[in-house]
Design a protein around this motif. Structure first.
Motif, PDB file in Angstrom:
ATOM      1  N   GLU A   1      45.091  35.121   6.964  1.00 19.67           N
ATOM      2  CA  GLU A   1      43.643  35.092   6.766  1.00 19.67           C
ATOM      3  C   GLU A   1      43.258  36.050   5.639  1.00 19.67           C
ATOM      4  OE1 GLU A   1      41.287  37.779   8.433  1.00 19.67           O
ATOM      5  OE2 GLU A   1      43.047  39.022   8.294  1.00 19.67           O
ATOM      6  N   LYS A   2      42.099  35.801   4.977  1.00 17.60           N
ATOM      7  CA  LYS A   2      41.234  34.650   5.144  1.00 17.60           C
ATOM      8  C   LYS A   2      41.782  33.451   4.362  1.00 17.60           C
ATOM      9  CE  LYS A   2      37.682  37.039   3.667  1.00 17.60           C
ATOM     10  NZ  LYS A   2      36.263  37.436   3.304  1.00 17.60           N
ATOM     11  N   ALA A   3      41.136  32.293   4.552  1.00 18.69           N
ATOM     12  CA  ALA A   3      41.600  31.068   3.897  1.00 18.69           C
ATOM     13  C   ALA A   3      40.954  30.933   2.519  1.00 18.69           C
ATOM     14  CB  ALA A   3      41.262  29.862   4.769  1.00 18.69           C
ATOM     15  N   ASP A   4      41.012  32.005   1.752  1.00 21.14           N
ATOM     16  CA  ASP A   4      40.302  32.053   0.461  1.00 21.14           C
ATOM     17  C   ASP A   4      41.250  32.341  -0.696  1.00 21.14           C
ATOM     18  OD1 ASP A   4      40.989  34.647   1.040  1.00 21.14           O
ATOM     19  OD2 ASP A   4      38.995  35.493   0.724  1.00 21.14           O
ATOM     20  N   TRP A   5      42.510  31.931  -0.543  1.00 21.38           N
ATOM     21  CA  TRP A   5      43.490  32.323  -1.549  1.00 21.38           C
ATOM     22  C   TRP A   5      43.366  31.528  -2.851  1.00 21.38           C
ATOM     23  CZ3 TRP A   5      45.209  30.500   3.333  1.00 21.38           C
ATOM     24  CH2 TRP A   5      45.711  29.198   3.366  1.00 21.38           C
ATOM     25  N   GLU A   6      42.534  30.471  -2.858  1.00 27.13           N
ATOM     26  CA  GLU A   6      42.223  29.815  -4.131  1.00 27.13           C
ATOM     27  C   GLU A   6      40.848  30.289  -4.577  1.00 27.13           C
ATOM     28  OE1 GLU A   6      43.119  25.835  -5.193  1.00 27.13           O
ATOM     29  OE2 GLU A   6      44.289  25.492  -3.374  1.00 27.13           O
ATOM     30  N   PRO A   7      40.781  31.242  -5.522  1.00 31.64           N
ATOM     31  CA  PRO A   7      39.502  31.851  -5.876  1.00 31.64           C
ATOM     32  C   PRO A   7      38.567  30.936  -6.650  1.00 31.64           C
ATOM     33  CG  PRO A   7      41.249  32.684  -7.291  1.00 31.64           C
ATOM     34  CD  PRO A   7      41.918  31.863  -6.230  1.00 31.64           C
ATOM     35  N   THR A   8      39.117  29.976  -7.398  1.00 25.67           N
ATOM     36  CA  THR A   8      38.289  29.061  -8.190  1.00 25.67           C
ATOM     37  C   THR A   8      38.872  27.660  -8.104  1.00 25.67           C
ATOM     38  OG1 THR A   8      39.573  29.542 -10.189  1.00 25.67           O
ATOM     39  CG2 THR A   8      37.562  30.841  -9.845  1.00 25.67           C
ATOM     40  N   GLU A   9      38.044  26.687  -8.451  1.00 24.19           N
ATOM     41  CA  GLU A   9      38.492  25.297  -8.465  1.00 24.19           C
ATOM     42  C   GLU A   9      39.310  25.029  -9.726  1.00 24.19           C
ATOM     43  OE1 GLU A   9      36.494  20.885  -8.836  1.00 24.19           O
ATOM     44  OE2 GLU A   9      35.400  22.433  -7.706  1.00 24.19           O
TER      45      GLU A   9
ATOM     46  N   PHE B   1      40.188  19.195  -1.887  1.00 25.17           N
ATOM     47  CA  PHE B   1      40.726  20.471  -2.366  1.00 25.17           C
ATOM     48  C   PHE B   1      41.220  21.327  -1.195  1.00 25.17           C
ATOM     49  CE2 PHE B   1      38.123  19.195  -5.979  1.00 25.17           C
ATOM     50  CZ  PHE B   1      38.961  19.498  -7.044  1.00 25.17           C
ATOM     51  N   TRP B   2      40.497  21.269  -0.072  1.00 26.74           N
ATOM     52  CA  TRP B   2      40.964  21.966   1.134  1.00 26.74           C
ATOM     53  C   TRP B   2      42.315  21.394   1.569  1.00 26.74           C
ATOM     54  CZ3 TRP B   2      42.301  20.285   5.998  1.00 26.74           C
ATOM     55  CH2 TRP B   2      42.489  21.282   6.971  1.00 26.74           C
ATOM     56  N   VAL B   3      42.426  20.072   1.545  1.00 28.21           N
ATOM     57  CA  VAL B   3      43.684  19.420   1.905  1.00 28.21           C
ATOM     58  C   VAL B   3      44.798  19.893   0.982  1.00 28.21           C
ATOM     59  CG1 VAL B   3      44.889  17.194   1.921  1.00 28.21           C
ATOM     60  CG2 VAL B   3      42.633  17.401   2.986  1.00 28.21           C
ATOM     61  N   ARG B   4      44.525  19.927  -0.319  1.00 24.79           N
ATOM     62  CA  ARG B   4      45.540  20.380  -1.275  1.00 24.79           C
ATOM     63  C   ARG B   4      45.951  21.819  -1.001  1.00 24.79           C
ATOM     64  NH1 ARG B   4      44.203  21.192  -7.622  1.00 24.79           N
ATOM     65  NH2 ARG B   4      43.130  22.995  -6.694  1.00 24.79           N
ATOM     66  N   MET B   5      44.975  22.671  -0.674  1.00 23.52           N
ATOM     67  CA  MET B   5      45.274  24.078  -0.420  1.00 23.52           C
ATOM     68  C   MET B   5      46.235  24.240   0.762  1.00 23.52           C
ATOM     69  SD  MET B   5      42.611  27.188   0.491  1.00 23.52           S
ATOM     70  CE  MET B   5      42.186  26.514   2.103  1.00 23.52           C
ATOM     71  N   ILE B   6      45.942  23.567   1.875  1.00 26.10           N
ATOM     72  CA  ILE B   6      46.807  23.682   3.052  1.00 26.10           C
ATOM     73  C   ILE B   6      48.167  23.032   2.795  1.00 26.10           C
ATOM     74  CG2 ILE B   6      47.054  23.189   5.504  1.00 26.10           C
ATOM     75  CD1 ILE B   6      44.831  25.201   4.849  1.00 26.10           C
ATOM     76  N   ALA B   7      48.165  21.872   2.154  1.00 20.15           N
ATOM     77  CA  ALA B   7      49.423  21.187   1.869  1.00 20.15           C
ATOM     78  C   ALA B   7      50.294  22.016   0.928  1.00 20.15           C
ATOM     79  CB  ALA B   7      49.138  19.815   1.253  1.00 20.15           C
TER      80      ALA B   7
ATOM     81  N   GLU C   1      38.603  13.717  10.150  1.00 21.01           N
ATOM     82  CA  GLU C   1      38.781  13.237   8.783  1.00 21.01           C
ATOM     83  C   GLU C   1      39.722  14.151   7.996  1.00 21.01           C
ATOM     84  OE1 GLU C   1      36.109  12.005   4.840  1.00 21.01           O
ATOM     85  OE2 GLU C   1      35.146  12.854   6.612  1.00 21.01           O
ATOM     86  N   LEU C   2      39.521  15.460   8.102  1.00 22.59           N
ATOM     87  CA  LEU C   2      40.360  16.410   7.376  1.00 22.59           C
ATOM     88  C   LEU C   2      41.820  16.317   7.813  1.00 22.59           C
ATOM     89  CD1 LEU C   2      38.045  19.559   7.343  1.00 22.59           C
ATOM     90  CD2 LEU C   2      38.744  18.222   5.349  1.00 22.59           C
ATOM     91  N   LEU C   3      42.052  16.223   9.113  1.00 24.04           N
ATOM     92  CA  LEU C   3      43.429  16.143   9.601  1.00 24.04           C
ATOM     93  C   LEU C   3      44.096  14.833   9.189  1.00 24.04           C
ATOM     94  CD1 LEU C   3      43.080  17.660  13.185  1.00 24.04           C
ATOM     95  CD2 LEU C   3      43.975  18.771  11.135  1.00 24.04           C
ATOM     96  N   GLY C   4      43.322  13.753   9.154  1.00 21.33           N
ATOM     97  CA  GLY C   4      43.870  12.493   8.690  1.00 21.33           C
ATOM     98  C   GLY C   4      44.309  12.584   7.234  1.00 21.33           C
ATOM     99  N   LYS C   5      43.450  13.177   6.401  1.00 20.84           N
ATOM    100  CA  LYS C   5      43.790  13.351   4.988  1.00 20.84           C
ATOM    101  C   LYS C   5      44.983  14.287   4.811  1.00 20.84           C
ATOM    102  CE  LYS C   5      39.193  12.625   2.926  1.00 20.84           C
ATOM    103  NZ  LYS C   5      38.120  13.259   2.109  1.00 20.84           N
ATOM    104  N   LEU C   6      44.983  15.381   5.568  1.00 17.02           N
ATOM    105  CA  LEU C   6      46.069  16.351   5.444  1.00 17.02           C
ATOM    106  C   LEU C   6      47.394  15.740   5.898  1.00 17.02           C
ATOM    107  CD1 LEU C   6      47.150  19.185   4.886  1.00 17.02           C
ATOM    108  CD2 LEU C   6      46.378  19.857   7.186  1.00 17.02           C
ATOM    109  N   GLY C   7      47.378  15.041   7.002  1.00 17.95           N
ATOM    110  CA  GLY C   7      48.603  14.426   7.495  1.00 17.95           C
ATOM    111  C   GLY C   7      49.204  13.465   6.485  1.00 17.95           C
ATOM    112  N   ARG C   8      48.366  12.644   5.891  1.00 19.68           N
ATOM    113  CA  ARG C   8      48.863  11.666   4.915  1.00 19.68           C
ATOM    114  C   ARG C   8      49.351  12.357   3.645  1.00 19.68           C
ATOM    115  NH1 ARG C   8      44.716   9.018   7.760  1.00 19.68           N
ATOM    116  NH2 ARG C   8      45.428   7.012   8.648  1.00 19.68           N
ATOM    117  N   ARG C   9      48.707  13.448   3.270  1.00 22.12           N
ATOM    118  CA  ARG C   9      49.175  14.195   2.094  1.00 22.12           C
ATOM    119  C   ARG C   9      50.547  14.812   2.383  1.00 22.12           C
ATOM    120  NH1 ARG C   9      46.287  16.532  -2.290  1.00 22.12           N
ATOM    121  NH2 ARG C   9      47.825  16.969  -3.917  1.00 22.12           N
ATOM    122  N   LEU C  10      50.717  15.341   3.570  1.00 14.60           N
ATOM    123  CA  LEU C  10      52.015  15.909   3.949  1.00 14.60           C
ATOM    124  C   LEU C  10      53.086  14.827   4.027  1.00 14.60           C
ATOM    125  CD1 LEU C  10      50.825  18.436   6.696  1.00 14.60           C
ATOM    126  CD2 LEU C  10      51.576  18.980   4.371  1.00 14.60           C
TER     127      LEU C  10
END
Length: 446
Positions: A67-75, A138-144, A184-193
């Protein structure tokens, strides 16, 4: 000995009704006792000694927190592209190296299971206390990317992840995400993984602060999506009251029944422990935690991770957290056990993963749960005496004979020490448990 109910003044022994264990009544299997673990205490390896104290107890589940989940400071760049050079710079910062080093050290010990928990708000551009709909990818990309780097570059297992912490609160513990958006987020994340070759990663969700909210809102939404439901490893809930809100019962009747339920955060409540106020090390706190764990198992949970393994600084609270079963001394950089550590140690040793919760009745003055380790034939009975008097009673296992029985007691005036218990007429076991003590009775079937 002829047990019967009777009253007693403070401190006087009382004989209570027999405790009968029904080995034919098989309830839920246990799949994960353990602790929450804050990686920001790594401090160049200073944390190794604390981790060693736990791994010495045997296999357990670690809910490892970043934590926190802010390790990407900019887009940066398009959401569908993981730029290795960009993420290498992020994931080799001191904060993220603490994560990799902590997990690597835990996984270096045999039988340890890591479930990664992402805690705290996201960066402001992504939504801060929420995940903006237009930034979901972008959240999906960050976790993936986090999982991809940890597995591909660091060689870690990382097959369990809780990507959203307490999504039903104010956005500080984790971004505020409702049931529909989480699905929705978990569906996107799962498919990205899946696309990244990490189709084996499974989710521990919804990790809500409200067990009732999980039961009524989040779990129904998640299991209604067949793809997301198939990606769920465990239904996670948090409770600091000991109430599982019938989540295990509801889950057992639905599409996620195979997953079972983990109380991924639980403990007896501690005023000030989130805000930098160090508590006194009292038996009452540890005893309360033990009673809560017994209650949660009795309500059907399959696993529980105690918050927290050790004292440590939490970014999202902006303060030291003092929930730790291990107390941290900043002067010496060392850890020492609080009473809660001894209690948790007893449970982890008594109830290894795979143990089956079985039926038990009688002994109403006590809070007791019984378990069977089927491969070894060992029966483990763990309980607490919340009364002000010692309680004497006989334990029987129906028609089964119990052999080689040993009793361990833990309390304000007693330490764990295994003593042999002889059987009485009829094959039962006569034991006595002091007031405010926890006990572990183990015996073997023939």
């Amino acid at each position: 000995m002829q047990p019967s109910s009777s009253s007693a003044e403070d401190g006087e022994p009382s004989t209570t009704e027999p405790l009968t264990v029904d080995l034919s009544q098989k309830l839920q299997p246990l799949t994960g006792l353990g602790v929450d673990a804050n990686v920001h205490s790594w401090k160049g390896g200073q944390l190794r000694a604390a981790i060693d104290r736990y791994t010495a107890l045997g296999p357990m589940v670690w809910r490892v927190i970043i934590e926190k989940a802010d390790w990407e400071p900019t887009e940066i760049g398009p959401a569908d592209v993981i730029d290795d050079s960009y993420y290498r710079r992020i994931y080799e910062t001191p904060k993220m190296r603490d994560l990799w080093d902590t997990i690597a050290y835990i996984e270096s010990s045999k039988g340890q299971t890591v479930s990664l928990s992402v805690m705290g708000a996201v960066s402001p551009w992504m939504g801060g206390t929420k995940v903006l709909p237009e930034k979901e990818d972008f959240w999906v990309r960050m976790i993936a990317s986090l999982l991809d780097y940890g597995r591909r570059q660091r060689g870690l297992t990382l097959s369990l992840v809780s990507p959203l912490n307490e999504p039903d609160t104010n956005g500080i513990e984790g971004p505020n995400v409702g049931p529909a958006q989480m699905t929705e987020l978990l569906g996107k994340l799962g498919r990205r993984l899946d696309a990244l070759g990490m189709g084996d990663v499974r989710f521990v969700v919804p990790d809500t602060s409200s067990a009732q909210g999980a039961r009524d809102d989040y779990v129904p939404a998640l299991v209604a999506d067949a793809y997301v439901s198939g990606k769920i490893a465990r239904i996670g809930i948090h409770t600091y009251s000991g109430d599982a809100a019938s989540v295990p019962d509801a889950v057992s009747k639905g599409a996620a029944a195979r997953a079972g339920v983990w109380a991924t955060e639980f403990n007896a409540w501690c005023d000030g422990c989130d805000s930098g106020a160090a508590p006194a090390d009292t038996w009452d706190q540890a005893f309360g935690m033990a009673r809560m764990l017994l209650s949660l198992v009795g309500q059907g949970v399959n696993g529980a991770q105690m918050y927290d393994a050790w004292d440590g600084y939490y970014e999202h609270h902006g303060a030291m957290g003092y929930w730790g079963a291990l107390k941290y001394d900043p002067g010496s950089g060392t850890y020492s056990p609080r009473s809660a550590f001894s209690v948790l140690s007893l449970f982890i040793r008594a109830l290894p993963s795979g143990t089956v919760h079985v039926g038990a009745s009688g002994a109403p003055a006590l809070e007791v749960q019984a378990f069977l380790d089927e491969p070894s034939g060992q029966v483990n009975i763990v309980g607490a005496n919340p009364t002000r008097s010692a309680q004497r009673f006989v334990v029987a296992a129906g028609g089964a004979q119990l052999h080689g029985a040993e009793l361990a007691l833990l309390g304000p005036d007693s330490a764990v020490a295994h003593a042999a218990i002889p059987s009485v007429r009829g094959g039962g076991l006569a034991i006595s448990v002091p007031a405010n003590d926890i006990f572990w009775l183990k015996a073997s079937l023939p």
